[in-house]
Design a protein around this motif. Structure first.
Motif, mmCIF file in Angstrom:
data_model
loop_
_atom_site.group_PDB
_atom_site.id
_atom_site.type_symbol
_atom_site.label_atom_id
_atom_site.label_comp_id
_atom_site.label_asym_id
_atom_site.label_seq_id
_atom_site.Cartn_x
_atom_site.Cartn_y
_atom_site.Cartn_z
ATOM 1 N N UNK A 68 -8.798 -3.168 -8.484
ATOM 2 C CA UNK A 68 -8.733 -4.580 -8.125
ATOM 3 C C UNK A 68 -8.150 -5.426 -9.255
ATOM 4 N N UNK A 87 -11.975 -1.306 2.007
ATOM 5 C CA UNK A 87 -11.876 -2.624 1.391
ATOM 6 C C UNK A 87 -10.633 -2.710 0.515
ATOM 7 N N UNK A 90 -7.583 -3.263 2.509
ATOM 8 C CA UNK A 90 -7.481 -4.666 2.908
ATOM 9 C C UNK A 90 -6.927 -5.514 1.768
ATOM 10 N N UNK A 91 -7.243 -5.126 0.529
ATOM 11 C CA UNK A 91 -6.760 -5.887 -0.624
ATOM 12 C C UNK A 91 -5.333 -5.506 -1.001
ATOM 13 N N UNK A 92 -4.761 -4.538 -0.282
ATOM 14 C CA UNK A 92 -3.373 -4.147 -0.559
ATOM 15 C C UNK A 92 -3.212 -3.239 -1.759
ATOM 16 N N UNK A 93 -4.233 -2.432 -2.031
ATOM 17 C CA UNK A 93 -4.192 -1.590 -3.228
ATOM 18 C C UNK A 93 -3.255 -0.384 -3.047
#
Lengths: 365, 295
Positions: A68, A87, A90-93
């Protein structure tokens, strides 16, 4: 999924920018401790000429904090599918996996791919690596001495029934130090949906936990491995692979400690650890080669033979040692597999309430 | 000062200031900035403070995180729990460390060097491994319990691990060198003729110690106490490994906010409050030390 205190000193990856055009022959991998065969990396290096920097992490939380923050410098990481990878996606990792470069993808168990798709829609970002479930590890002699032959070893009552827990308290009960694992188990024991996001249900689960709180010796992610193996603990809510490790250690030590693992009849959480390639990975092509290497049946079978965690590679099962693939605690039979569920990420407000309840429970106030 | 030019003076003051600004103030400002944001799913997992809006820029700051940690008494209790444990560890370190430092300062030659070397020897092994070693010593089937049972001093293993006792033991063990070294520093420069003079004037040994030695080593006591108190207050590893489930310390709460709730803004707010709460005793001690020098 294993949470380990391998060290707070986290090893920094060697971060190097890749030159334009072809990739330099390097690969940075971040995996759990004791979660690969000893010769997996050397064989990959010999075959490809790619030099691998292999670091180990001690928890999904630490991996997530690195991802993150961005620019972790890693090419391949191993998060648990849910809630962590879900998750992070969703954060585009993560980068989308180019399946045309993964011929080994066809070896994967469709049933497991389907379960994972709840966390990773259409299986776009992650390749399942190994999996485990959360169940009950116990010391057979001690539990039967405390409860007699009718001990409810196939039920969560062994931990969550206060009358049972009270009798087991002298020889020791341990819970995972993870509210995301323990609250769903308590909900399952009550016959409620373990994936419930209802705050009223959370209160009910808390009430169950509060009653057995005086009988819990330790909340810890991994201490129970040593404690079970050494005869210092009689019941633990823990990960299948870790309990089996404890059982094998006790057998090697010849200390007459007999450890068993059961998937409770109320159901159990399944954790699937995934191979993912971060969007800013410096060597994405090498990462794909490594993922495909791990999709080869003979390679992943060696990993399972070394770590006693089952893999989702169907042709690999025949190559796994018979004593492992025929062990129902490692490769559960179909009727037990049906009791397994994958949890999904909770909304932030629920997560906060759950963590808060957890702290309240542990501190006894 | 007369011999030093304007640039020389600026350089002399500027370098430490630059150091502090770069490695203390700037990180602290970043933490303060995060504490005013809101948590979100993304990289990084918090909202930006300045948002582009209609060509201009708008400040999006919130004090909600500070409101949350003041409204829930968990944070206060965790802080007080840490303070209690750290204060107790500091007092114990002082009680044990003072005689040790005194003995080292009074010894001569090779013996003194050897003793100092022994104080620093544990630093050659990783702190984490030393804490793990205590687990092996204190656990129910561990070394200490086996010895006690073999000697017939106890029938059943004593509960030595996973409680307040083991946390306190771990804190005192880990931070004792930080108390001994500054104490040794101020004891070793103490002029022995002062105590002789006190004795000549009729002071008993205890009177001489209380009237001369103790006041002159107060700076060492203050420095050692701060070096133990401050890291012990934020300590996270020792309560996590040696503590029981009811050990409530602020370092662990901060960890939970950051890693379990993934709420960087609340974690940052806890850190800001912790720094502020640490600054008060620090400034008080600074005042005290300055007065000590002036006297």
């Amino acid at each position: 999924m294993k949470v380990r205190w391998a060290g707070i000193g986290l090893l920094a990856a060697v971060i190097t920018a890749s030159p334009a055009g072809g990739e330099e022959p390097r690969l940075n991998v971040y995996n759990w401790s004791d979660y690969i065969a000893p010769d997996t990396i050397p064989k990959f290096e010999a075959e490809t000429g790619i030099r691998v920097t292999y670091d180990v992490c001690d928890g999904n939380e630490v991996l997530e904090a690195k991802l993150m923050s961005g620019r972790s410098g890693y090419d391949v990481v191993v998060p648990s599918a849910s809630p962590f990878m879900a998750r992070q996606i969703a954060a585009g990792v993560y980068r989308v996996l180019d399946k045309s470069k993964l011929p080994g993808w066809r070896n994967l168990d469709h049933h497991i791919l389907e379960m994972v798709s709840a966390a990773d829609p259409d299986n776009k970002h992650g390749s399942p690596y190994l999996w485990s479930d959360t169940g009950i590890g116990y010391n057979e002699t001690q539990v039967h001495a405390a409860l007699g032959e009718g001990a409810p070893v196939d039920s969560l009552a062994l931990i969550f029934d206060p009358a049972v827990a009270e009798k087991l308290a002298p020889c020791g009960i341990s819970l995972l130090d993870t509210p995301q694992e323990v609250f769903p188990a308590a909900l399952g024991y009550l016959g409620l949906d373990p994936k419930s996001r209802d705050l009223g249900d959370l209160d009910k689960a808390f009430a169950v936990l509060e009653k057995i709180r005086p009988y819990i010796r330790k909340f810890h992610p991994s201490q129970y491995i040593n404690d079970l193996a050494g005869g210092d603990l009689c019941v633990a809510l823990g990960y299948s692979g870790d309990v089996i490790q404890a059982r094998n250690r006790a057998r090697e030590a010849g200390n007459k400690v007999e450890i068993a693992f059961r998937v409770p009849k109320e159901g159990a959480m399944m954790s699937i650890d995934m191979l993912g390639i971060p969007a800013d990975a410096p060597h994405p092509e090498n990462a794909l080669r490594f993922v495909d290497y791990l999709l080869r049946p003979e390679v992943i079978a060696d990993v399972t033979n070394a770590v006693w965690y089952p893999n989702p590679n169907l042709p690999a099962t025949a190559l796994v040692k018979p004593e492992i693939r025929n062990d129902p605690a490692v490769y559960p039979p179909e009727e037990i597999r049906r009791r397994l569920y994958v949890d999904l990420p909770a909304p932030a407000a629920y997560e906060r309430a759950r963590t808060r309840a957890w702290t309240r429970l542990k501190s006894g106030r | 000062m007369t011999g030093m030019g304007w640039t020389g003076r600026l350089l002399l003051i500027g370098v430490p200031f630059l150091w502090l600004a770069l490695f203390f103030l700037l990180p602290l400002l970043i933490v303060v900035k995060i504490s005013l944001a809101q948590s979100t799913i993304g990289i990084p997992p918090y909202t930006p403070l300045l948002v582009d809006h209609d060509g201009g820029r708008e400040l999006h700051a919130t004090l909600a995180n500070f409101a949350l940690i003041t409204n829930d008494d968990l944070y206060l209790r965790a802080y007080l729990g840490s303070l209690g444990n750290a204060a107790m560890a500091t007092a114990l370190c002082l009680l044990i460390g003072y005689p040790v430092a005194y003995a080292i300062a009074r010894s001569q030659g090779v013996r003194r060097h050897l003793l100092l070397f022994l104080v620093m020897l544990p630093f050659w092994t990783s702190f984490l491994i030393r804490v793990y070693a205590w687990i092996a010593i204190l656990e129910p089937n561990g070394l200490l319990n086996q010895c006690l049972i073999a000697l017939g001093l106890t029938a059943a293993p004593l509960p030595l691990l996973n409680n307040e006792f083991s946390v306190e033991l771990g804190l005192v063990y880990s931070y004792l060198p930080f108390m001994i070294l500054p104490l040794y520093g101020s004891l070793s420069v103490l002029d022995p003729s002062l105590i002789e003079a006190a004795a000549d004037l009729g002071a008993r040994p205890l009177q001489g110690f209380l009237g001369v030695t103790l006041p002159l080593t107060l700076p060492g006591i203050a420095a050692g106490s701060l070096l133990v108190l401050i890291p012990a207050l934020g300590e996270f590893v020792i309560p996590d490994l040696l503590g029981g489930p009811d050990t409530l310390m602020i370092g662990k709460v901060l960890w939970d906010e950051f890693f379990n709730n993934r709420d960087w803004p609340v974690a940052a707010a806890v850190a800001v409050v912790l720094v502020a709460a640490l600054a008060v005793p620090l400034l008080a001690a600074q005042r005290f030390l300055e007065r000590g020098h002036a006297a």
